[in-house]
Design an enzyme around this catalytic site. Structure first.
Site, mmCIF file in Angstrom:
data_model
loop_
_atom_site.group_PDB
_atom_site.id
_atom_site.type_symbol
_atom_site.label_atom_id
_atom_site.label_comp_id
_atom_site.label_asym_id
_atom_site.label_seq_id
_atom_site.Cartn_x
_atom_site.Cartn_y
_atom_site.Cartn_z
ATOM 1 N N TYR A 1 -8.923 -3.623 -11.170
ATOM 2 C CA TYR A 1 -8.876 -2.215 -10.769
ATOM 3 C C TYR A 1 -7.459 -1.671 -10.877
ATOM 4 O O TYR A 1 -7.254 -0.496 -11.206
ATOM 5 C CB TYR A 1 -9.457 -2.010 -9.368
ATOM 6 C CG TYR A 1 -8.590 -2.491 -8.234
ATOM 7 C CD1 TYR A 1 -7.667 -1.646 -7.640
ATOM 8 C CD2 TYR A 1 -8.688 -3.793 -7.758
ATOM 9 C CE1 TYR A 1 -6.860 -2.079 -6.602
ATOM 10 C CE2 TYR A 1 -7.892 -4.234 -6.718
ATOM 11 C CZ TYR A 1 -6.984 -3.378 -6.141
ATOM 12 O OH TYR A 1 -6.175 -3.809 -5.122
ATOM 13 N N LYS B 1 -0.365 5.236 -6.035
ATOM 14 C CA LYS B 1 -1.455 5.227 -7.013
ATOM 15 C C LYS B 1 -2.316 6.471 -6.897
ATOM 16 O O LYS B 1 -2.620 7.140 -7.886
ATOM 17 C CB LYS B 1 -2.284 3.956 -6.794
ATOM 18 C CG LYS B 1 -3.555 3.825 -7.627
ATOM 19 C CD LYS B 1 -4.788 4.405 -6.961
ATOM 20 C CE LYS B 1 -5.145 3.797 -5.634
ATOM 21 N NZ LYS B 1 -5.650 2.448 -5.712
ATOM 22 N N CYS C 1 -1.660 1.755 -2.870
ATOM 23 C CA CYS C 1 -2.648 2.820 -2.682
ATOM 24 C C CYS C 1 -2.061 4.232 -2.685
ATOM 25 O O CYS C 1 -2.604 5.133 -3.327
ATOM 26 C CB CYS C 1 -3.392 2.613 -1.360
ATOM 27 S SG CYS C 1 -3.931 0.928 -1.050
ATOM 28 N N CYS D 1 0.815 -1.218 0.000
ATOM 29 C CA CYS D 1 0.000 0.000 0.000
ATOM 30 C C CYS D 1 0.850 1.270 0.000
ATOM 31 O O CYS D 1 0.672 2.158 -0.824
ATOM 32 C CB CYS D 1 -0.940 -0.012 1.201
ATOM 33 S SG CYS D 1 -1.914 1.494 1.374
ATOM 34 N N GLU E 1 -25.223 15.304 -2.971
ATOM 35 C CA GLU E 1 -26.616 15.606 -2.665
ATOM 36 C C GLU E 1 -27.576 14.904 -3.616
ATOM 37 O O GLU E 1 -28.737 14.673 -3.281
ATOM 38 C CB GLU E 1 -26.859 17.116 -2.686
ATOM 39 C CG GLU E 1 -26.922 17.721 -4.076
ATOM 40 C CD GLU E 1 -27.421 19.159 -4.078
ATOM 41 O OE1 GLU E 1 -28.407 19.451 -3.366
ATOM 42 O OE2 GLU E 1 -26.815 19.988 -4.788
ATOM 43 N N GLU F 1 -6.837 1.609 -13.071
ATOM 44 C CA GLU F 1 -6.308 2.783 -12.369
ATOM 45 C C GLU F 1 -4.997 3.245 -12.995
ATOM 46 O O GLU F 1 -4.793 4.442 -13.250
ATOM 47 C CB GLU F 1 -6.100 2.465 -10.893
ATOM 48 C CG GLU F 1 -7.391 2.340 -10.112
ATOM 49 C CD GLU F 1 -7.179 1.969 -8.658
ATOM 50 O OE1 GLU F 1 -8.088 2.200 -7.843
ATOM 51 O OE2 GLU F 1 -6.094 1.441 -8.322
ATOM 52 N N HIS G 1 -25.792 21.563 -0.765
ATOM 53 C CA HIS G 1 -25.869 22.145 -2.104
ATOM 54 C C HIS G 1 -24.793 23.205 -2.311
ATOM 55 O O HIS G 1 -24.529 23.996 -1.408
ATOM 56 C CB HIS G 1 -27.252 22.779 -2.289
ATOM 57 C CG HIS G 1 -27.531 23.256 -3.666
ATOM 58 N ND1 HIS G 1 -27.729 22.403 -4.717
ATOM 59 C CD2 HIS G 1 -27.620 24.517 -4.167
ATOM 60 C CE1 HIS G 1 -27.960 23.108 -5.815
ATOM 61 N NE2 HIS G 1 -27.889 24.401 -5.505
#
Length: 487
Positions: A193, A84, A81, A76, A467, A197, A462
């Site tokens: 993935y 990446k 991670c 990682c 939302e 990625e 908002h």
């Protein structure tokens, strides 16, 4: 890019990872010995140390076939991670610079990316159920004994060794983040993935990038969402060779790599040349040197992963396993960290709490991010039946896309619910900017058993993309247009 790699090194140092590794010499007795210095192993070790226990960590990284290696911290931090996400951010900044002119900024075009990388060890194997033989790179041996042992060695990328030239000329994600030169025109083989990625940020920083997929993208994820992810990548320049598989990689006199592949749809053999070929065809558990069979730790004969129970215990008392190396667990850093901490608390802190692997959120950091938590639509239908599932969905346009007139065709969300009175939410899927940040918040509600009516009572912030989730009202069953038309 140099700043990104300095940031990576600061992350490794600031997290205190290096300080958790004890110097091991001679024969010592420990309350806990962790084999593997990745996220899960170090979390377990540090948690155990908080209870005043004597803890040791053995960590060693075998060089990749291309010679890449790194220090403590695991996949990682070093080749997963963290780098990446930083490369993903680099690519997003490139897109933002292109958009900036629409917001009134004067930026010289075209935007150009410069590739720079700065380079930032005891392997353990069982001698008996309580004894680990540690070996340094120089061949020096140390024997360590412990009352409890945790295996947390994780996995490494697979090479398709049946393909001529794959091992000699290809690289994996282990190598990509340590290249000293730009990979140039790149072929990424695989539909995982990791594949998407990496291909996404390579395209984003201006490189000619092609993905070769034998079957479906993002296996195990919701396939409608997976298709939208690849459609967006195609629209922004990533090329896809679908239903194709490589048969040979050869090095040309020009030092470029010629790849030959078969197209299963057309029944033809095709070829092209690339500067870099990257394999992203899955990961294998790093167990081959642990000598597990000697002590009786059972593994899955097909996957090679260690079989554990709900308490992370293996078939041998006092030997445990956590993280990517375990059968049936999500291959995710946060789950390994949480499982490691909980294991240490059960061993030394009089706790009985088990790791809960249900409704674990995750995000695929493709150029347009895909975040999800809970069941995919396919799994929900398989589990409960199509008549018992209601899917609310919407296509929306992020506000920040409007000024730059960016295409939002693939910005989409859906909520999978039970068709009962309470309509419990089974899964939430979101494609759009900052999907990881969006899903992280909603994951709490879904973990707590949130229902569709409860979500409809939640007031949205908002103007945000998130939302739109609080306004979902069109069902797939209705057949109505699910496009959001305004505030």
């Amino acid at each position: 890019m140099a700043a990104l790699w300095r940031r990576r090194e600061r992350f490794l140092g600031a997290s205190g990872l290096c300080r958790t590794v004890r110097a091991l010499s001679g024969k010592n007795e420990y309350d806990l010995l962790v084999i593997g210095g990745g996220s899960g192993g170090l979390a377990c070790a540090k948690e155990a140390a908080q209870f005043g226990r004597k803890v040791a960590v053995l960590d060693y990284v075998d060089p990749s076939p291309q010679g890449t290696t790194w220090g403590v911290g695991g996949t990682c931090v070093n080749v997963g991670c963290i780098p990446k996400k930083l490369m993903h951010q680099a690519a997003l900044l490139g897109s933002a610079l292109k958009d900036a002119q629409h917001y009134g900024w004067s930026i010289s075009q075209p935007v150009h990316h410069t590739w720079k990388v700065k380079y930032f060890n005891m392997k353990g194997s069982f001698s008996d159920p309580h004894t680990i033989r540690g070996l340094t790179k120089a061949g020096k041996e140390t024997v360590v004994t412990a009352e409890n042992i945790v295996i947390a060695t994780g996995g490494r990328p697979k090479y398709p060794t049946h393909i001529a030239g794959a091992l000699e000329y290809g690289i994996t994600s282990d190598d990509l983040f340590w290249l000293k030169e730009s990979p140039g025109k790149t072929l990424v083989v695989g539909a995982s993935y990791v594949s998407l990625e990496c291909a996404g940020f390579l395209t984003g920083i201006g490189l000619d990038t092609t993905v070769m997929m034998r079957s479906i993208p993002l296996r195990g994820f919701d396939q409608q969402m997976a298709s939208l992810v690849t459609e967006h990548m195609e629209s922004y320049g990533t090329k896809f060779l679908k239903r194709c598989f490589p048969t040979k990689v050869e090095k040309l006199e020009s030092n470029r790599l010629q790849v030959t592949w078969k197209n299963t749809d057309l029944g033809t053999e095709e070829r092209d040349s690339f500067d870099t070929v990257m394999w992203a065809v899955g990961r294998a558990p790093d167990t081959k040197t642990l000598n597990l069979e000697t002590v009786g730790v059972k593994t899955n004969s097909e996957t090679g992963k260690i079989i554990v129970d709900a308490g992370e215990a293996t078939s041998v008392p006092h030997i445990y396993a956590i993280g990517d190396i375990t059968e049936g667990r999500p291959e995710l850093t946060p789950t390994a960290i949480a499982a490691g901490k909980l294991l240490a608390r059960r061993l030394f802190g009089q706790s009985s709490e088990l790791m809960d692997y249900d409704n674990v959120p995750t995000t695929v950091f493709t150029p347009l991010e895909y975040g999800c938590v809970g069941l995919s639509e396919e799994v929900a239908v398989q589990s409960y039946g199509s008549d018992n599932i209601e899917v609310y969905h919407a296509y929306y346009k992020p506000l920040e896309f409007t000024v730059a007139e960016r295409d939002a065709t693939q910005c989409y969300m859906k909520m999978v619910c039970l068709r009962e009175r309470e309509q419990r939410i089974l899964g939430l899927h979101f494609i759009g900017p900052n999907a990881g940040e969006v899903i992280q918040g909603f994951a709490l509600g879904i973990k707590c058993g949130a229902t569709y009516p409860q979500l409809m009572k939640t007031i949205g912030i908002h103007p945000t993309c998130a939302e739109e989730i609080t306004k979902l009202h069109i069902t797939k069953r209705s057949g109505l247009d699910a496009t959001v038309t305004g505030c």
